[in-house]
Design a protein around this motif. Sequence first.
Motif, PDB file in Angstrom:
ATOM      1  N   ILE B 297       0.852  -1.180   0.000  1.00  0.00           N
ATOM      2  CA  ILE B 297       0.000   0.000   0.000  1.00  0.00           C
ATOM      3  C   ILE B 297       0.887   1.228   0.000  1.00  0.00           C
ATOM      4  CG2 ILE B 297      -1.762   1.269   1.282  1.00  0.00           C
ATOM      5  CD1 ILE B 297      -2.239  -1.537   2.735  1.00  0.00           C
ATOM      6  N   ASN B 300      -1.057   4.951   4.116  1.00  0.00           N
ATOM      7  CA  ASN B 300      -1.316   4.164   5.316  1.00  0.00           C
ATOM      8  C   ASN B 300      -2.407   3.146   5.043  1.00  0.00           C
ATOM      9  OD1 ASN B 300      -4.005   5.259   6.146  1.00  0.00           O
ATOM     10  ND2 ASN B 300      -2.838   7.172   6.186  1.00  0.00           N
ATOM     11  N   VAL B 301      -2.640   2.270   6.026  1.00  0.00           N
ATOM     12  CA  VAL B 301      -3.576   1.166   5.811  1.00  0.00           C
ATOM     13  C   VAL B 301      -5.026   1.628   5.782  1.00  0.00           C
ATOM     14  CG1 VAL B 301      -2.107  -0.657   6.722  1.00  0.00           C
ATOM     15  CG2 VAL B 301      -3.542   0.673   8.282  1.00  0.00           C
ATOM     16  N   LEU B 302      -5.285   2.870   6.125  1.00  0.00           N
ATOM     17  CA  LEU B 302      -6.675   3.331   6.113  1.00  0.00           C
ATOM     18  C   LEU B 302      -7.035   4.043   4.815  1.00  0.00           C
ATOM     19  CD1 LEU B 302      -7.083   4.710   9.748  1.00  0.00           C
ATOM     20  CD2 LEU B 302      -7.734   2.500   8.859  1.00  0.00           C
ATOM     21  N   THR B 303      -6.109   4.819   4.269  1.00  0.00           N
ATOM     22  CA  THR B 303      -6.469   5.653   3.118  1.00  0.00           C
ATOM     23  C   THR B 303      -5.570   5.435   1.905  1.00  0.00           C
ATOM     24  OG1 THR B 303      -5.057   7.423   3.894  1.00  0.00           O
ATOM     25  CG2 THR B 303      -7.341   7.488   4.607  1.00  0.00           C
ATOM     26  N   GLY B 304      -4.583   4.545   2.023  1.00  0.00           N
ATOM     27  CA  GLY B 304      -3.603   4.406   0.954  1.00  0.00           C
ATOM     28  C   GLY B 304      -4.152   3.750  -0.294  1.00  0.00           C
ATOM     29  N   VAL B 305      -3.254   3.592  -1.276  1.00  0.00           N
ATOM     30  CA  VAL B 305      -3.625   2.984  -2.543  1.00  0.00           C
ATOM     31  C   VAL B 305      -2.878   1.670  -2.675  1.00  0.00           C
ATOM     32  CG1 VAL B 305      -3.721   3.346  -5.036  1.00  0.00           C
ATOM     33  CG2 VAL B 305      -3.722   5.305  -3.505  1.00  0.00           C
ATOM     34  N   LYS B 306      -3.604   0.633  -3.087  1.00  0.00           N
ATOM     35  CA  LYS B 306      -2.964  -0.663  -3.298  1.00  0.00           C
ATOM     36  C   LYS B 306      -2.131  -0.610  -4.577  1.00  0.00           C
ATOM     37  CE  LYS B 306      -4.249  -5.376  -4.500  1.00  0.00           C
ATOM     38  NZ  LYS B 306      -5.375  -6.253  -4.802  1.00  0.00           N
ATOM     39  N   PRO B 412     -13.171  12.175   2.382  1.00  0.00           N
ATOM     40  CA  PRO B 412     -13.263  10.728   2.581  1.00  0.00           C
ATOM     41  C   PRO B 412     -12.377  10.217   3.721  1.00  0.00           C
ATOM     42  CG  PRO B 412     -13.173  11.209   0.253  1.00  0.00           C
ATOM     43  CD  PRO B 412     -12.994  12.519   0.967  1.00  0.00           C
ATOM     44  N   ALA B 416     -12.386   7.259   7.275  1.00  0.00           N
ATOM     45  CA  ALA B 416     -11.639   6.017   7.074  1.00  0.00           C
ATOM     46  C   ALA B 416     -11.628   5.150   8.327  1.00  0.00           C
ATOM     47  CB  ALA B 416     -10.213   6.338   6.640  1.00  0.00           C
ATOM     48  N   LEU B 417     -11.435   5.776   9.477  1.00  0.00           N
ATOM     49  CA  LEU B 417     -11.356   4.987  10.706  1.00  0.00           C
ATOM     50  C   LEU B 417     -12.706   4.333  11.001  1.00  0.00           C
ATOM     51  CD1 LEU B 417      -9.500   4.155  12.965  1.00  0.00           C
ATOM     52  CD2 LEU B 417     -10.134   6.219  14.194  1.00  0.00           C
ATOM     53  N   CYS B 420     -13.118   1.371   8.871  1.00  0.00           N
ATOM     54  CA  CYS B 420     -12.291   0.254   9.334  1.00  0.00           C
ATOM     55  C   CYS B 420     -12.954  -0.479  10.498  1.00  0.00           C
ATOM     56  CB  CYS B 420     -10.916   0.790   9.735  1.00  0.00           C
ATOM     57  SG  CYS B 420      -9.919  -0.347  10.670  1.00  0.00           S
ATOM     58  N   GLN B 429     -15.822   5.733   2.853  1.00  0.00           N
ATOM     59  CA  GLN B 429     -14.975   6.652   2.074  1.00  0.00           C
ATOM     60  C   GLN B 429     -15.482   6.784   0.648  1.00  0.00           C
ATOM     61  OE1 GLN B 429     -10.569   6.705   2.974  1.00  0.00           O
ATOM     62  NE2 GLN B 429     -11.054   4.626   3.551  1.00  0.00           N
TER      63      GLN B 429
END
Lengths: 407, 444
Positions: B297, B300-306, B412, B416-417, B420, B429
């Motif tokens: 990613i 970060n694991v909440l808003t990042g891009v794969k 968005p 995110a939290l 999650c 989001q």
Amino acid sequence: MKSLKRLLDRARPAFGPKGRFHAFHSIFEGIDTFLFTPRDTAPGHLSTHIHDAMDSKRTMTIVIVALLPCLLFGMYNTGYQHWLAAGETIFPFWSLLWYGFLSILPTIVVTYAVGLGIEFFVAQYRHEEIQEGFLVTGLLIPMIIPVSTPLWMVAVATAFSVIFAKEVFGGTGYNIFNPALVARAFLFFSYPSQMSGDAVFVATNQPFGFGPAVADGFTCATPLGQIATSTSDTLSVVGIDSHAISSWDVFIGLIPGSFGETSCLCILIGAAILLFTRIASWRIILSATIGSVGTAYLIHAFANTTYPATMLNPIDQLTLGGLAFAIIFMATDPVTSCRTNTGKWIFGFLVGTIAIIIRTFNNGYPEGAMLAVLLMNAFAPLIDYCVVRANINRRQHRLKLAGSDKS
Amino acid sequence: MKISIKRGRDLTLRGAIIDNKVESITPRHVAIYPEDFHGFIAKVDVKVGDPVNVGTPIFHDKNVPELQLTSPVSGEIIEVERGERRRLIKVVIANDNKYTSDKTAIPDNYNDKDSLLKILAQSGLMAHIHRRPYDVVARPSDNPRDIFITAFDSSPLAYTSNYDTEDVELMARAVNFFHNITTGNIYISRRSAEQLPDIPGAEMVDVKGPHPAGNIGIQIANIAPINKGENIWALSTDTLRRIGYMLANKQLDTKTTVALTGSRVKTPMLIKTIIGASMADLLNGRLDEDNHHRRIISGNVLTGVKIDMEGHLRFPYTHVSVIPEGDDVDEFMGWASFSPSKMSVSPSYPGKFFKKLFNPDARILGGRRAMIMSGLIDNVLPMDIMGEYLIKAAKSHDIDAMEQLGIYEVAPEDFALAECLDSSKMPYQAIIRESLDYIRGELE
């Protein structure tokens, strides 16, 4: 586990869009996701990549676990009341429990069969996953009705509530009224003679031929029923064997009543589970308790014999009948109660207040908790609307201030 | 000014940076993805084989031509990738490692606002600024009420760096520059004065509290909320520093420090590299090699891009997280588990009571349901916003209701939290992004 997984994987194509059993795909998916956590992962963009392990299945399971003490105690108490009614003097624990189990089992089987049947059908029709909400409803219904309610009535009431109180609104999460209470209200208003009075709250039959025989025409009123018809200055509540029922009996729950509602102790255990796991809202529970005890104190201060329930000790008001059960398991239903925090305080308080008012000032109907929760279910969206409106007004006020700054 | 955020949650994940070990990596190629800059409608200015310098325009915006994305390295264009309907995906630039720079003409005095905005837009740095409402790239015509800058990232596994006096000097220059663009305040949020010393000309805000305290939207809501009709610019101190550097040196600083984190990284560390660096260069030999799938990613694991190994570092160019993908494990009745390694904020999972770091994978862990549990968004969205009602209004495309409930104040990432932690697994989001775009399409 691996062989089970292989079995499911092999069966999957048959339930696929072109498979032979496509008509049952929602059932298959239900079983599959129940047994194995789905492998679906988060999309890669505009989405969180990690998710909390909490899901709907676990939420509903925790509620069921919280109901178990009441269910088990209900079984024991059903047996105990039956043994008392039969005039027995020895109460063998396992026999009582077994009797209660046999008494309630057909009802539970009927509610789950009817309710889940409809849910499966609807899920199939809507191409959705099966929703878990009915697992709780299906257990609640047997617990809040008299144990000897005829099975066909249970089936009709369950079908009515699942279809007209839930599915027509869109299913779990969209319903306005608590489906279990709708089922009970349906029974109460459609078949009042089977749902109230002196003859229904103690099991007198012998399910599957088990248990001692009880004389025909046996009657015994619930404590609240006795209070509602009392005419003397002093309240006296007696059990089946005519001994006076103490507050301790009421708290433990060894009294006649709806199957799962009698034991305050078990309800408190359930409440502890729901509060610890934060599934029930402590705001609703606290404010409903305050509302009911407060109202009970108020009316107790003006006690008179026209309304015999006013003479009841406020704490007994809380422990008798279905009020405690309704506060813990019905009023806290997150879907049908208020969803804003402020709204929850108001909602709970009014549930408690109205339950006591109905129970006290309506002699014809000695238990008001069901109607109080249903009434507040109807008002919950209005309460939330007002709370949300306050937020909107705050924002608009801020906008006006910002506008006047500029000018 | 001090603000204290009460609602929110710090997720404790495995794979955080423990020591400040820094490695420098020179990427062989870099890429710019226009989709990282939401609202930027890309037109490409280069073709394969073109030589470019640092600061050479790669893309310009279709509607605002002076708004550009520029090259972070000098070298040669080696790929222009397009997707469906010829939509531009990325431009890849081979790095000749010389960093030859296009010189930016910076006027000596900052009086002419229009030409200042044009310089900022053409440098590519304006695209690194977000505009609220709508959470889109800033434009020269915005005329922002205030400018909000955050100096820290509170998201899971993020690394918050300390700034030295040289950085402060550059930032002060940029703040001075911003005062020509807005008549309002310039707020800089930081964890403490040790993390970032006072910057002259800016209102410093000390922020306490758990994630999402580092989100600019949360800071804006708690400092000076956005009203309908107002514009706000939001950026990070990294962007602020780059603007200061450009003003001081008349060229772009495209270096960045990336936090390489996550449970599938051998040794979490800081990497000094270039904007848009190729993942193959950054990650080579630094990941755990085993047979399980992993998810890389950017962010970060909440808003990042794969992304994948062939991908590149994506905006905001500061964070890479590598976690297990999880699509290759079968878990028997996972919903009934009492394993302490399950990540959950619910007390029904014992993990909450162990001081343990979680190692979540990318599985959704449950089916999507209607909203059942209430109050979840409120618990982790520290704004005066009825989150659940805003989501409902957004889903029903009710613009009036969304306006009344504060859609202009959110982005968005602020949801995110909640997304999650939600047991109904709702894509908050995506819902907010879609409705922001919808309103923008209707009103602008």
